[in-house]
Scaffold this motif. Structure first.
Motif, mmCIF file in Angstrom:
data_model
loop_
_atom_site.group_PDB
_atom_site.id
_atom_site.type_symbol
_atom_site.label_atom_id
_atom_site.label_comp_id
_atom_site.label_asym_id
_atom_site.label_seq_id
_atom_site.Cartn_x
_atom_site.Cartn_y
_atom_site.Cartn_z
ATOM 1 N N GLN A 87 31.714 35.458 37.164
ATOM 2 C CA GLN A 87 30.358 35.922 37.424
ATOM 3 C C GLN A 87 29.375 35.730 36.096
ATOM 4 O OE1 GLN A 87 28.569 37.389 39.799
ATOM 5 N NE2 GLN A 87 30.211 37.587 41.067
ATOM 6 N N GLY A 88 28.223 35.061 36.470
ATOM 7 C CA GLY A 88 27.467 34.745 35.454
ATOM 8 C C GLY A 88 26.244 35.558 35.473
ATOM 9 N N ASP A 89 25.636 36.584 34.455
ATOM 10 C CA ASP A 89 24.337 37.524 34.700
ATOM 11 C C ASP A 89 23.939 37.370 33.280
ATOM 12 O OD1 ASP A 89 23.488 38.411 36.957
ATOM 13 O OD2 ASP A 89 25.419 39.440 37.412
ATOM 14 N N LEU A 90 22.629 37.703 33.103
ATOM 15 C CA LEU A 90 22.144 38.026 31.860
ATOM 16 C C LEU A 90 22.780 39.115 31.115
ATOM 17 C CD1 LEU A 90 19.756 36.065 33.081
ATOM 18 C CD2 LEU A 90 18.342 37.158 31.546
ATOM 19 N N GLU A 91 22.938 40.114 32.011
ATOM 20 C CA GLU A 91 23.291 41.450 31.464
ATOM 21 C C GLU A 91 24.305 42.080 32.580
ATOM 22 O OE1 GLU A 91 22.739 42.183 28.410
ATOM 23 O OE2 GLU A 91 20.779 40.973 27.961
ATOM 24 N N CYS A 99 38.106 38.597 38.688
ATOM 25 C CA CYS A 99 36.963 37.934 38.266
ATOM 26 C C CYS A 99 36.832 38.278 36.616
ATOM 27 C CB CYS A 99 35.922 38.949 39.131
ATOM 28 S SG CYS A 99 34.306 38.467 38.596
ATOM 29 N N HIS A 100 35.974 37.082 36.260
ATOM 30 C CA HIS A 100 35.822 37.369 34.688
ATOM 31 C C HIS A 100 34.152 37.335 34.623
ATOM 32 C CE1 HIS A 100 36.244 36.520 30.399
ATOM 33 N NE2 HIS A 100 35.060 35.805 30.654
ATOM 34 N N GLN A 101 33.794 38.277 33.817
ATOM 35 C CA GLN A 101 32.189 38.427 33.532
ATOM 36 C C GLN A 101 31.738 37.559 32.412
ATOM 37 O OE1 GLN A 101 29.712 40.523 35.647
ATOM 38 N NE2 GLN A 101 28.430 39.190 34.508
ATOM 39 N N THR A 106 26.312 37.217 45.596
ATOM 40 C CA THR A 106 27.639 37.890 45.628
ATOM 41 C C THR A 106 28.027 38.331 47.112
ATOM 42 O OG1 THR A 106 26.692 38.786 43.457
ATOM 43 C CG2 THR A 106 28.627 39.996 44.710
ATOM 44 N N THR A 107 27.144 38.614 47.909
ATOM 45 C CA THR A 107 27.383 39.083 49.318
ATOM 46 C C THR A 107 28.103 37.901 49.951
ATOM 47 O OG1 THR A 107 25.397 40.366 49.409
ATOM 48 C CG2 THR A 107 26.391 39.638 51.617
ATOM 49 N N ASP A 141 28.142 42.818 39.293
ATOM 50 C CA ASP A 141 28.857 41.956 40.294
ATOM 51 C C ASP A 141 30.338 41.835 40.090
ATOM 52 O OD1 ASP A 141 26.310 41.723 41.380
ATOM 53 O OD2 ASP A 141 26.027 39.508 40.592
ATOM 54 N N THR A 142 30.556 42.031 38.709
ATOM 55 C CA THR A 142 32.004 41.959 38.628
ATOM 56 C C THR A 142 32.701 43.082 39.315
ATOM 57 O OG1 THR A 142 32.011 40.814 36.604
ATOM 58 C CG2 THR A 142 33.803 42.244 36.593
ATOM 59 N N LYS A 143 32.078 44.429 39.037
ATOM 60 C CA LYS A 143 32.565 45.657 39.550
ATOM 61 C C LYS A 143 32.781 45.421 41.430
ATOM 62 C CE LYS A 143 31.817 49.021 36.165
ATOM 63 N NZ LYS A 143 30.786 49.116 35.130
ATOM 64 N N ARG A 144 31.792 44.696 41.809
ATOM 65 C CA ARG A 144 31.781 44.663 43.398
ATOM 66 C C ARG A 144 33.096 43.645 43.477
ATOM 67 N NH1 ARG A 144 25.884 42.670 44.664
ATOM 68 N NH2 ARG A 144 26.771 42.262 46.772
ATOM 69 N N MET A 145 33.353 42.644 42.849
ATOM 70 C CA MET A 145 34.565 41.678 43.123
ATOM 71 C C MET A 145 35.901 42.799 42.928
ATOM 72 S SD MET A 145 33.492 38.949 43.491
ATOM 73 C CE MET A 145 32.088 39.603 44.708
#
Ligand SMILES: Nc1nc2c(ncn2[C@@H]2O[C@H](COP(=O)(O)OP(=O)(O)OP(=O)(O)O)[C@@H](O)[C@H]2O)c(=O)[nH]1
Ligand SMILES: [Mg+2]
Length: 218
Positions: free
Chosen positions: A58-62, A77-79, A39-40, A66-70
């Protein structure tokens, strides 16, 4: 069963790729361990590439951390939350593409689930695989997790500012990478020196021009 699941995935991936090719959007699959600096990397590239030129999945388990950082940087951005899934697949990407407006975008960054194994062999339709490996993970990672590094178009050695503190040996890392990959292009970055991301930007610009046959110089 595995083969037919893989074929079904690759058919959807080919359709994703067609969308990128038709629209001249360079699609990058960003992979690496949890916390390696994926993400950085996107955050540091944003001012260099221009937020309006890029989109992120953004792909994450939960979580949507990271979407909020974008969103804080005004990057579209789409989570995707995979819950127990350790990687993204082409159908997840296809579903995301149906809701993400990519018009006018030149680059799509997919941040895959933090994992140094599972995302490696699942084709999503991307043009490039970029693996982010941080100095704190150690210089032996290409040998231990060869599956992740062998198909990387670019390997980023992140957190170079921590190199001495964690006894990271760049030569050993490059030797390890050369043993598992024929394409061992590497760049070193540190968020403490924003200009260290400029060669990554130049690489992406060059690859995009090359892939879409746009005019470029070598
Ligand atoms: N010192 C230093 N810290 C860094 C650097 N890049 C990232 N970090 C830190 O490393 C931690 C993880 O960075 P992220 O960019 O969130 O890592 P990630 O790969 O996106 O993590 P996941 O999405 O959880 O897999 C954060 O605390 C960052 O501030 C760097 O170049 N130097
Ligand atoms: Mg992240």
């Amino acid at each position: 069963v595995d083969e037919s699941v893989s074929n079904a995935n690759d058919e959807i991936a080919a359709e994703n790729r067609r969308v990128f090719d038709e629209n001249h959007i360079l699609c990058v699959n960003l992979m690496g361990s949890p916390g390696s600096g994926k993400t950085t990397l996107i955050e540091c590239l944003a001012p260099l590439i221009g937020c309006g030129n890029m989109a992120v999945i953004q792909g994450d388990l939960e979580s949507d951390i990271d979407t909020k950082r974008m969103q804080a940087l005004k990057i579209i951005c789409h989570q995707i939350n995979t819950h127990s899934g350790c990687h993204l697949n082409a159908k997840m990407l296809s579903d995301a593409l149906s809701v993400l407006d990519l018009s006018g975008r030149k680059y799509l960054f997919i941040e895959n689930v933090g994992n140094l194994v599972c995302p490696a062999k699942i084709y999503l339709g991307q043009h490039l695989n970029i693996v982010v490996s941080s100095t704190a993970e150690g210089h032996d990672k290409p040998l231990k997790y060869a599956i992740m590094f062998m198909d990387a178009d670019l390997t980023i050695i992140a957190k170079s500012d921590l190199k001495d503190a964690v006894n990271f040996d760049s030569i050993e890392f490059l030797k390890a990478l050369a043993r598992v990959s024929r394409r061992c292009k590497t760049l070193m970055t540190s968020k403490k020196t924003p200009e260290s991301f400029e060669p990554v930007r130049d690489y992406l610009i060059h690859e995009r021009q090359h892939i879409f046959n746009e005019q470029h110089s070598h």
